[in-house]
Write a protein that holds these residues in place. Structure first.
Motif, PDB file in Angstrom:
ATOM      1  N   ALA A 190      -8.655  61.605 -45.671  1.00  0.00           N
ATOM      2  CA  ALA A 190      -7.116  61.391 -45.396  1.00  0.00           C
ATOM      3  C   ALA A 190      -6.043  62.777 -45.530  1.00  0.00           C
ATOM      4  N   ASN A 191      -6.308  63.120 -46.947  1.00  0.00           N
ATOM      5  CA  ASN A 191      -5.269  64.417 -47.353  1.00  0.00           C
ATOM      6  C   ASN A 191      -6.179  65.451 -47.319  1.00  0.00           C
ATOM      7  N   ALA A 192      -5.231  66.726 -47.530  1.00  0.00           N
ATOM      8  CA  ALA A 192      -5.755  67.934 -47.771  1.00  0.00           C
ATOM      9  C   ALA A 192      -5.651  68.321 -49.071  1.00  0.00           C
ATOM     10  N   GLY A 193      -6.017  69.522 -49.713  1.00  0.00           N
ATOM     11  CA  GLY A 193      -5.682  69.754 -50.985  1.00  0.00           C
ATOM     12  C   GLY A 193      -6.612  71.003 -51.511  1.00  0.00           C
ATOM     13  N   THR A 194      -7.057  70.882 -52.653  1.00  0.00           N
ATOM     14  CA  THR A 194      -7.595  72.055 -53.532  1.00  0.00           C
ATOM     15  C   THR A 194      -9.025  71.584 -53.396  1.00  0.00           C
ATOM     16  N   ILE A 195     -10.215  72.242 -52.946  1.00  0.00           N
ATOM     17  CA  ILE A 195     -11.457  72.044 -53.177  1.00  0.00           C
ATOM     18  C   ILE A 195     -11.947  72.725 -54.161  1.00  0.00           C
ATOM     19  N   ARG A 196     -12.804  72.087 -54.907  1.00  0.00           N
ATOM     20  CA  ARG A 196     -13.772  72.808 -56.023  1.00  0.00           C
ATOM     21  C   ARG A 196     -14.969  72.695 -55.542  1.00  0.00           C
ATOM     22  N   LEU A 197     -15.493  74.015 -55.258  1.00  0.00           N
ATOM     23  CA  LEU A 197     -16.873  73.716 -54.461  1.00  0.00           C
ATOM     24  C   LEU A 197     -17.958  74.638 -55.592  1.00  0.00           C
ATOM     25  N   GLU A 198     -19.083  73.918 -55.933  1.00  0.00           N
ATOM     26  CA  GLU A 198     -19.892  74.434 -56.817  1.00  0.00           C
ATOM     27  C   GLU A 198     -21.490  74.314 -56.200  1.00  0.00           C
ATOM     28  N   ILE A 199     -22.086  75.488 -56.218  1.00  0.00           N
ATOM     29  CA  ILE A 199     -23.441  75.530 -55.831  1.00  0.00           C
ATOM     30  C   ILE A 199     -24.063  76.114 -57.052  1.00  0.00           C
ATOM     31  N   ASP A 200     -25.311  75.229 -57.161  1.00  0.00           N
ATOM     32  CA  ASP A 200     -25.812  75.402 -58.568  1.00  0.00           C
ATOM     33  C   ASP A 200     -27.566  75.007 -58.338  1.00  0.00           C
ATOM     34  N   VAL A 201     -28.253  75.445 -59.283  1.00  0.00           N
ATOM     35  CA  VAL A 201     -29.704  75.063 -59.350  1.00  0.00           C
ATOM     36  C   VAL A 201     -29.560  73.386 -59.465  1.00  0.00           C
ATOM     37  N   GLY A 202     -30.367  72.794 -58.520  1.00  0.00           N
ATOM     38  CA  GLY A 202     -30.298  71.382 -58.468  1.00  0.00           C
ATOM     39  C   GLY A 202     -31.571  70.762 -59.006  1.00  0.00           C
ATOM     40  N   GLY A 203     -32.344  71.747 -59.730  1.00  0.00           N
ATOM     41  CA  GLY A 203     -33.426  71.246 -60.361  1.00  0.00           C
ATOM     42  C   GLY A 203     -34.205  72.477 -60.999  1.00  0.00           C
ATOM     43  N   ARG A 204     -35.314  72.278 -61.471  1.00  0.00           N
ATOM     44  CA  ARG A 204     -36.213  73.270 -62.048  1.00  0.00           C
ATOM     45  C   ARG A 204     -36.674  74.357 -60.778  1.00  0.00           C
ATOM     46  N   TYR A 205     -36.625  75.565 -61.123  1.00  0.00           N
ATOM     47  CA  TYR A 205     -37.270  76.716 -60.061  1.00  0.00           C
ATOM     48  C   TYR A 205     -38.539  76.352 -59.540  1.00  0.00           C
ATOM     49  N   MET A 206     -38.600  76.395 -58.314  1.00  0.00           N
ATOM     50  CA  MET A 206     -39.649  76.038 -57.530  1.00  0.00           C
ATOM     51  C   MET A 206     -40.321  76.984 -56.846  1.00  0.00           C
ATOM     52  N   PRO A 207     -41.688  77.330 -57.231  1.00  0.00           N
ATOM     53  CA  PRO A 207     -42.644  78.496 -56.552  1.00  0.00           C
ATOM     54  C   PRO A 207     -42.614  78.168 -55.182  1.00  0.00           C
ATOM     55  N   SER A 208     -43.015  79.174 -54.311  1.00  0.00           N
ATOM     56  CA  SER A 208     -43.228  79.036 -52.845  1.00  0.00           C
ATOM     57  C   SER A 208     -44.055  77.972 -52.603  1.00  0.00           C
ATOM     58  N   TRP A 209     -44.060  77.248 -51.419  1.00  0.00           N
ATOM     59  CA  TRP A 209     -44.872  76.408 -50.854  1.00  0.00           C
ATOM     60  C   TRP A 209     -46.231  76.917 -50.884  1.00  0.00           C
ATOM     61  N   GLN A 210     -47.195  76.223 -50.953  1.00  0.00           N
ATOM     62  CA  GLN A 210     -48.420  76.719 -50.687  1.00  0.00           C
ATOM     63  C   GLN A 210     -49.413  75.501 -50.010  1.00  0.00           C
ATOM     64  N   VAL A 211     -49.951  75.693 -48.882  1.00  0.00           N
ATOM     65  CA  VAL A 211     -50.953  74.641 -48.176  1.00  0.00           C
ATOM     66  C   VAL A 211     -52.180  74.873 -48.671  1.00  0.00           C
ATOM     67  N   PRO A 212     -52.834  73.756 -49.440  1.00  0.00           N
ATOM     68  CA  PRO A 212     -54.299  74.015 -49.620  1.00  0.00           C
ATOM     69  C   PRO A 212     -55.167  73.728 -48.357  1.00  0.00           C
ATOM     70  N   ASP A 213     -56.444  74.377 -48.710  1.00  0.00           N
ATOM     71  CA  ASP A 213     -57.279  74.003 -47.664  1.00  0.00           C
ATOM     72  C   ASP A 213     -58.085  72.664 -47.586  1.00  0.00           C
ATOM     73  N   LEU A 214     -58.964  72.160 -46.880  1.00  0.00           N
ATOM     74  CA  LEU A 214     -59.500  70.873 -47.137  1.00  0.00           C
ATOM     75  C   LEU A 214     -60.182  70.782 -48.473  1.00  0.00           C
ATOM     76  N   HIS A 215     -60.702  71.707 -49.221  1.00  0.00           N
ATOM     77  CA  HIS A 215     -61.239  71.569 -50.557  1.00  0.00           C
ATOM     78  C   HIS A 215     -60.247  71.516 -51.789  1.00  0.00           C
ATOM     79  N   GLY A 216     -58.935  71.567 -51.379  1.00  0.00           N
ATOM     80  CA  GLY A 216     -57.673  71.809 -52.275  1.00  0.00           C
ATOM     81  C   GLY A 216     -57.663  73.039 -52.699  1.00  0.00           C
ATOM     82  N   ASP A 217     -58.167  74.145 -52.259  1.00  0.00           N
ATOM     83  CA  ASP A 217     -57.985  75.597 -52.643  1.00  0.00           C
ATOM     84  C   ASP A 217     -56.733  76.152 -51.861  1.00  0.00           C
ATOM     85  N   PRO A 218     -55.802  76.855 -52.737  1.00  0.00           N
ATOM     86  CA  PRO A 218     -54.935  77.529 -51.891  1.00  0.00           C
ATOM     87  C   PRO A 218     -55.289  78.823 -50.792  1.00  0.00           C
TER      88      PRO A 218
END
Length: 176
Positions: free
Chosen positions: A148-176
């Protein structure tokens, strides 16, 4: 003379006061998004901002006064974007909507996540909060608008959880 003086004072007030049209912020349009980096917290204005032709209804809402930022994830992980403590004026909360997208034009965006009126925090909150996963170097477009109105926006960009390592897709045996 007094009448003429008051007329001049009134005209100056009218031209410089609340009745004058506010200039649009520099990041009013998608193509002019302000580049921001890393984990950050800042204030910005959406006074005088508009909504572009072809712009999304962020979180399904027909927002007005939208401003844009271009943000690159500094590392792989989970991040949050929050607009808490955004104000129309002293003590009056600004009802914000936030959307995070990938894409190169306003008409060719893919929504990552969007929110209006977060479920986090106090009852009746009108600020927005999103949480999403990002890869290091991945670029996102962040839109913040108001209902509805305009004003002053406070924008915060921060960590949203714990650090996540890169994605790894295991093979059919569960090995990365």
């Amino acid at each position: 003379r007094v009448g003429a003086c008051l007329a001049v004072i009134g005209m100056v007030w009218m031209l410089s006061g609340d009745w004058a049209e506010a200039a649009a912020p520099s990041n009013d349009n998608f193509a002019d998004a302000t580049v921001i980096q890393g984990v950050t917290n800042f204030y910005a204005s959406n006074v005088g901002a508009t909504t572009e032709v072809g712009e999304w209804f962020h979180a399904g809402e027909p927002t007005i006064n939208t401003v844009w930022w271009k943000w690159t994830a500094p590392y792989t992980g989970t991040f949050r974007v929050v607009t808490s403590n955004s104000l129309v004026s002293a003590g009056v909360a600004l009802d914000t909507v936030v959307g995070v997208y990938v894409g190169d034009t306003v008409s060719n965006l893919t929504q990552v996540v969007a929110n209006d009126d977060t479920i986090y925090g106090e009852f009746g909150a009108v600020w927005s909060r999103v949480v999403f996963r990002a890869y290091a170097g991945e670029q996102f477009m962040i839109a913040v608008g108001s209902l509805a109105n305009a004003g002053t926006i406070r924008l915060e960009i921060d960590v949203g959880g714990r650090y996540m390592p890169s994605w790894q897709v295991p093979d059919l045996h569960g090995d990365p």
